[in-house]
Every structure is written in structure tokens, then in C-alpha cells.
Design a protein around this motif. Structure first.
Motif, short mmCIF file in Angstrom:
data_model
loop_
_atom_site.label_atom_id
_atom_site.label_comp_id
_atom_site.label_asym_id
_atom_site.label_seq_id
_atom_site.Cartn_x
_atom_site.Cartn_y
_atom_site.Cartn_z
N TRP A 1 0.24 1.21 38.03
CA TRP A 1 1.55 1.27 37.58
C TRP A 1 2.50 0.12 37.67
O TRP A 1 3.20 -0.23 36.95
CB TRP A 1 2.35 2.46 38.21
CG TRP A 1 3.45 3.21 37.74
CD1 TRP A 1 4.54 3.42 38.56
CD2 TRP A 1 3.73 3.74 36.34
NE1 TRP A 1 5.38 3.95 37.86
CE2 TRP A 1 5.09 4.23 36.64
CE3 TRP A 1 3.06 3.59 35.15
CZ2 TRP A 1 5.60 4.77 35.45
CZ3 TRP A 1 3.68 4.13 33.94
CH2 TRP A 1 5.11 4.61 34.36
N SER B 1 1.50 -2.86 38.01
CA SER B 1 1.13 -4.07 37.41
C SER B 1 1.61 -4.24 36.12
O SER B 1 1.67 -5.25 35.13
CB SER B 1 -0.53 -4.02 37.37
OG SER B 1 -0.81 -2.92 36.36
N LEU B 2 2.46 -3.14 35.55
CA LEU B 2 2.87 -2.94 34.14
C LEU B 2 4.35 -3.62 34.25
O LEU B 2 5.12 -3.34 35.28
CB LEU B 2 2.99 -1.54 33.66
CG LEU B 2 1.84 -0.95 33.33
CD1 LEU B 2 2.04 0.65 33.17
CD2 LEU B 2 0.86 -1.56 32.51
N THR B 3 4.80 -4.05 33.27
CA THR B 3 6.32 -4.57 33.32
C THR B 3 7.31 -3.58 33.29
O THR B 3 6.78 -2.23 32.81
CB THR B 3 6.61 -5.74 32.25
OG1 THR B 3 6.20 -4.76 31.11
CG2 THR B 3 5.60 -6.71 32.19
N VAL B 4 8.44 -3.60 33.82
CA VAL B 4 9.35 -2.43 33.75
C VAL B 4 9.59 -1.81 32.51
O VAL B 4 9.79 -0.48 32.44
CB VAL B 4 10.76 -2.82 34.49
CG1 VAL B 4 10.60 -3.29 36.13
CG2 VAL B 4 11.27 -3.98 33.63
N ASP B 5 9.59 -2.74 31.22
CA ASP B 5 9.97 -1.99 30.10
C ASP B 5 8.65 -1.25 29.59
O ASP B 5 8.89 -0.18 29.06
CB ASP B 5 10.06 -3.15 28.84
CG ASP B 5 9.22 -4.13 28.96
OD1 ASP B 5 8.75 -4.54 30.03
OD2 ASP B 5 8.82 -4.71 27.90
N ARG B 6 7.78 -1.55 30.20
CA ARG B 6 6.32 -0.76 29.69
C ARG B 6 6.51 0.52 30.54
O ARG B 6 6.14 1.64 29.87
CB ARG B 6 5.01 -1.68 30.03
CG ARG B 6 3.90 -0.81 29.51
CD ARG B 6 3.88 -0.61 28.02
NE ARG B 6 2.46 0.46 27.78
CZ ARG B 6 2.48 1.35 26.74
NH1 ARG B 6 3.51 1.53 26.06
NH2 ARG B 6 1.40 1.96 26.61
N ARG B 7 6.82 0.53 31.70
CA ARG B 7 6.70 1.67 32.54
C ARG B 7 7.84 2.50 32.05
O ARG B 7 7.60 3.84 31.72
CB ARG B 7 7.03 1.46 33.90
CG ARG B 7 5.78 0.56 34.64
CD ARG B 7 6.07 0.76 36.18
NE ARG B 7 7.11 0.25 36.78
CZ ARG B 7 7.47 -0.78 37.29
NH1 ARG B 7 6.64 -1.63 37.05
NH2 ARG B 7 8.69 -1.07 37.86
N ARG B 8 9.15 1.98 31.61
CA ARG B 8 10.01 2.76 30.96
C ARG B 8 9.67 3.45 29.71
O ARG B 8 9.84 4.56 29.45
CB ARG B 8 11.21 1.82 30.58
CG ARG B 8 12.37 2.67 29.88
CD ARG B 8 13.25 1.71 29.21
NE ARG B 8 12.20 0.72 28.31
CZ ARG B 8 12.59 -0.55 27.83
NH1 ARG B 8 13.50 -1.34 28.24
NH2 ARG B 8 11.92 -0.90 26.66
N ASP C 1 14.07 0.22 34.45
CA ASP C 1 14.20 -1.10 34.33
C ASP C 1 15.43 -1.66 34.48
O ASP C 1 16.24 -2.59 34.14
CB ASP C 1 13.93 -1.52 32.58
CG ASP C 1 14.99 -0.62 31.72
OD1 ASP C 1 15.52 0.11 32.07
OD2 ASP C 1 14.81 -1.17 30.59
#
Length: 484
Positions: free
Chosen positions: A62, A64-71, A121
Motif C-alpha cells: 500500500w 509503495s503506491l503513490t498517494v494519488d493511486r491510494r486515493r 493525498d
């Protein structure tokens, strides 16, 4: 009872259904009929080990993902939950026989996920100058890693909403332990997390009894625990968490006062008091307004309207959308609540005005107790001081504002308080003097993702919802960079 709906019953660990477990099995009883409707797999210590290990792997994935991808994944999850609202609502009914007319916590789940997705993000830290230096001083907020969320049987989806959503937004993985009495909606939510594309193991769902729950709380891989339930169980959770000095947030019980002043809209106040008191979830709610304090000048008029509102609620099959009042959770709960009523009558704690008995006829196989109202209750009685967790409400007179505040605050609990008045100045003044984490003026307890929720006194500590709820799932780090 309808059998068309698939009732999930296995553990969900690392994205896979687990049906064989060291924790054994639990025969789930549907409270409206008293009949078994599912056999639930329970997690033991071995399964908790697997769930925590899986969650740590998922946490690393989780983060390792960029914040926009997590969002975006959280937004996708909110969309998936929205697409399954009817299914989740029905599973809520099958879990603990809450009437489908009130099974709206599935919508709450969507709201919280969508709201907290927006925090994934957003800035989580600050910077500050420091004395005698031009160093760069950063104050960061970071996830704990893996957190445990323990839900009560009467609100698995509500707690998943208010805890899992901010925990994910903060960067954590979650081991979600629903009660064995109501695990099915939570298990389905875990499956929806996988369907939405979240890493397997990011939300593991492990129904368990006391032994499995203790193994989870004591696990050295759990960095924080959020517990919702009763104060007796909370003490055991705190003792278990102390083994590893694991921090705990606890949202506990209540004995909420609903204060009706003489200038209130009595029709509205009576309707809301009936809903928030004995009717909503058959009084099985930490937010139950079980003490209704009424100004002496309008006591009789209010009582007439209140009793009529309570008596008008349709009682019956929770799957009937016109039914508003259902059974209590179990035969043991029914016996306990009837014991409270019997003791109150024997001790003359107040006058029994409505209800007081178990409902027979076609509803006899289920655990139905009549909505019960006592009038002129003594506020120092056990009836007024002890959380009943059932459809039993005390109505108490007061003479003036000072007495209303004294009576309202004279309880070891402090989760919610309610006030009915048309005087805005009084509303502000009284709200600030009530010892409760939430004060609701001329309305019901409607928990939203924007507002923090939690208790004073024996109603717990810590908050869910709002920025405070997000920060519960983050720890603070100070980084100072020398600049010569």
C-alpha cells in the motif's frame, strides 16, 4: 427468512476465504426467529498470526503506491460499496435482525470511504522554525503500519466506516475483527475491498470470540487497537494490550440524556425521542437516549405524545420495509433486559407506563421485547444509571435548567446528549455544560465523516471521524535537518 442471499461465513485472510480454523465454529442464530442461519468460522491465535503477517505485507504494498493511486483506489472502493448497498443492508439484517428500514449503515460506509479518500493525498505534516537555528524542522504524521479494529455486533459496518476508512487513508493495513454474533456484512465488505483492487491483506476480516480477540490484541505485530463495545470488555482489551504497551482507542457505552425544555417543539421532540430511545435498533445502541429529561411544565403533554409515538411503531419481520422495531440480539439478552424491567418494577424505580413484557404470538420464537417506558424515574436508580442496551427508557422530570444539567451529567457515562429547545442562546449554553462527546440539538445522533465522535468519562477515549479520527491512525515524527 429469505435464503436467497449468500451469507459469507469464512475468514478472509490475504484475499482468500478460510473455512478451517483453530478457533472452531459458531452457530449463528437469527434473532427474529431464534433459528440458526449460518455456521461461522472463528479465528484462533494461528489465524490471527496469519492475518497480521499478511497485513504487514499489504501495508508495504500500500505504501509503495503513490498517494494519488491510494486515493483513487479508495474512491473505487466507495463506488463498489455504493453498487452493493442493498446487499450490505440485507446482510446487516441477517446479522442481527435490525429492520431493513434502518439498515442504512451501508450508506454510511460509502460516505466515510469517499470522504477519507480525499485525505490520502492531503498534507499530513507541518514545518516549524526552531530556537537559535535556521535548521529545517519537519513534523510528519506517519501510519502505525497494522492496526486492529474490533467491532460490536450492533454496528460492524458503522465501525468499519468510521475506522477502516481513515486507517487506510493514513496508510495502514487493518485486521478487522467483527463479533461472531454479526460477522456477515463485515466479511462481505472485506471481499468488496478485493473487488475494488486493494492489495490482498490490506483489510483482513477475522470473526472471533473472546479467545481469538485476545490473541489479536496481544499480538506484537499490532501497533494500535480501536475497540468499540462495552466497558467490561474494554477492560479486558486494555489488559491484553498492556502486554505490548499497544495504544488503544475505546468507544464505549452510554446512558445519554435527552433534555426537553418547555419551549421545545413537543411533536418533534417526542418523535425524535421515540426513535433515538427505545425504537432505534430496539434500544441496542451506544447512542440510545435512554434517559428523557422533561421540564415539569410540559411533562404530561410531552409524555402523551411520546407514548403515542412509541406505540405507533410497527413491530415484526425485520425484512419487511414497513417494520421499524425488531428483536434484541439473543435469548440471553432478552432474559437480561426483562430482568432489568422486573427489578425496576420491584424496586419502584419509576412507574411502568408502556410495554415491559416479551412479545408472543407469531413473534414468540424470536427475541422480541415490547418497547418499554417508565415515567417519573428516580435518576439515582439502577434503571437510570446502568446501561440497559435494550428498548427501555426512563422519563424524568426537572424544574429548571440547573436541575436539568445536574441530572443529565449525573451518570458515569458521557457519549451523547440531546437537547430540544427553540432558544438558541440556551442551546449553546447547555451544550457547553453537558459532559458528553457529542451534543445533538433538535435532531438525532447522525454520525458523519466530517465530525469527531467519541466519549467522555466511562464512554471511552479517542475519536473517530473528522481530522481527529484520521490522526488516531497516525503517529507523529519530528525530523530536524541541520543547516550549518
Amino acid at each position: 427468512m429469505s435464503t436467497a442471499l449468500s451469507l459469507p461465513s469464512g475468514l478472509l485472510i490475504d484475499g482468500e476465504r478460510v473455512t478451517q480454523s483453530s478457533g472452531g465454529r459458531h452457530e449463528h442464530i437469527y434473532p427474529a426467529t431464534g433459528e440458526p442461519n449460518a455456521t461461522v468460522t472463528l479465528a484462533g491465535a494461528a489465524e490471527m498470526d496469519r492475518a497480521v503477517a499478511s497485513a504487514w505485507e499489504a501495508h508495504r504494498a500500500w505504501m509503495s503506491l503513490t498517494v494519488d493511486r491510494r486515493r483513487d483506489l479508495m474512491v473505487d472502493l466507495a463506488d463498489v460499496v455504493r453498487d452493493h448497498l442493498d446487499e450490505l443492508a440485507l446482510l446487516n439484517v441477517h446479522d442481527y435482525a435490525v429492520p431493513v428500514s434502518f439498515a442504512g449503515t451501508a450508506r454510511m460506509l460509502e460516505w466515510f470511504i469517499r470522504h477519507f479518500a480525499g485525505y490520502a493525498d492531503k498534507p499530513h505534516g507541518t514545518s516549524s522554525p526552531v530556537n537559535g537555528s535556521f535548521d529545517v524542522n519537519l513534523i510528519e504524521r506517519e501510519p502505525y503500519g497494522v492496526v486492529a479494529v474490533i467491532t460490536p455486533w450492533n454496528g460492524a459496518l458503522a465501525v468499519a466506516a468510521s475506522c477502516v476508512a481513515p486507517a487506510l487513508a493514513a496508510g495502514n493495513a487493518v485486521v478487522l475483527k467483527p463479533s461472531e454474533l454479526a460477522p456477515m456484512a463485515a466479511l462481505r465488505f472485506g471481499e468488496l475491498c478485493i473487488e475494488a483492487g486493494l492489495p490482498p491483506g490490506l483489510v483482513n476480516v477475522v470473526p472471533a470470540g473472546a479467545e481469538g480477540g485476545e490473541a489479536l490484541v496481544r499480538h506484537p505485530g499490532i501497533r494500535k487497537v480501536h475497540f468499540t463495545g462495552g466497558d467490561a470488555t474494554a477492560r479486558r482489551v486494555l489488559v491484553a494490550a498492556a502486554a505490548n504497551l499497544t495504544p488503544v482507542v475505546a468507544e464505549l457505552g452510554g446512558k445519554s440524556a435527552n433534555v426537553v425544555f418547555s419551549d421545545a417543539d413537543l411533536d418533534q421532540a417526542a418523535a425524535l425521542a421515540a426513535h433515538q430511545g427505545p425504537l432505534m435498533q430496539s434500544g441496542q445502541s451506544c447512542a440510545c437516549a435512554s434517559r428523557v429529561l422533561v421540564h415539569d411544565a410540559v411533562y404530561d403533554e410531552f409524555l402523551e405524545k411520546f407514548l403515542a409515538a412509541v406505540a405507533a411503531a410497527k413491530i415484526g419481520d425485520p425484512l419487511d420495509p414497513t417494520v421499524f422495531f425488531g428483536p434484541v440480539i439473543s435469548a440471553a439478552a432478552a432474559d437480561r433486559i426483562l430482568g432489568v424491567i422486573g427489578d425496576a418494577v420491584a424496586q419502584k424505580s419509576g412507574e411502568l407506563l408502556l410495554g415491559g413484557t416479551r412479545i408472543g404470538g407469531g413473534l414468540a420464537p424470536g427475541y422480541y421485547i415490547e418497547p418499554t417506558v417508565f415515567g417519573d424515574v428516580d435518576n439515582v436508580s439502577a434503571l437510570a444509571q446502568t446501561e440497559t442496551f435494550g428498548p427501555v427508557v426512563s422519563v424524568i422530570r426537572f424544574r429548571d435548567e440547573a436541575e436539568a444539567l445536574r441530572l443529565a451529567n449525573d451518570t458515569p457515562y458521557g457519549l451523547n446528549a440531546f437537547v430540544h429547545t427553540r432558544d438558541l442562546t440556551r442551546a449553546h449554553r447547555v451544550a457547553r455544560r453537558l459532559e458528553a462527546g457529542s451534543v445533538w440539538i433538535n435532531q438525532l445522533s447522525i454520525i458523519s465523516p466530517q465530525g469527531p465522535y467519541g466519549g467522555y468519562k466511562k464512554s471511552g477515549f479517542g475519536r473517530t471521524g473528522g481530522l481527529d479520527g484520521l490522526h488516531e491512525f497516525m503517529q507523529v515524527k519530528n525530523i530536524r535537518i541541520g543547516m550549518g
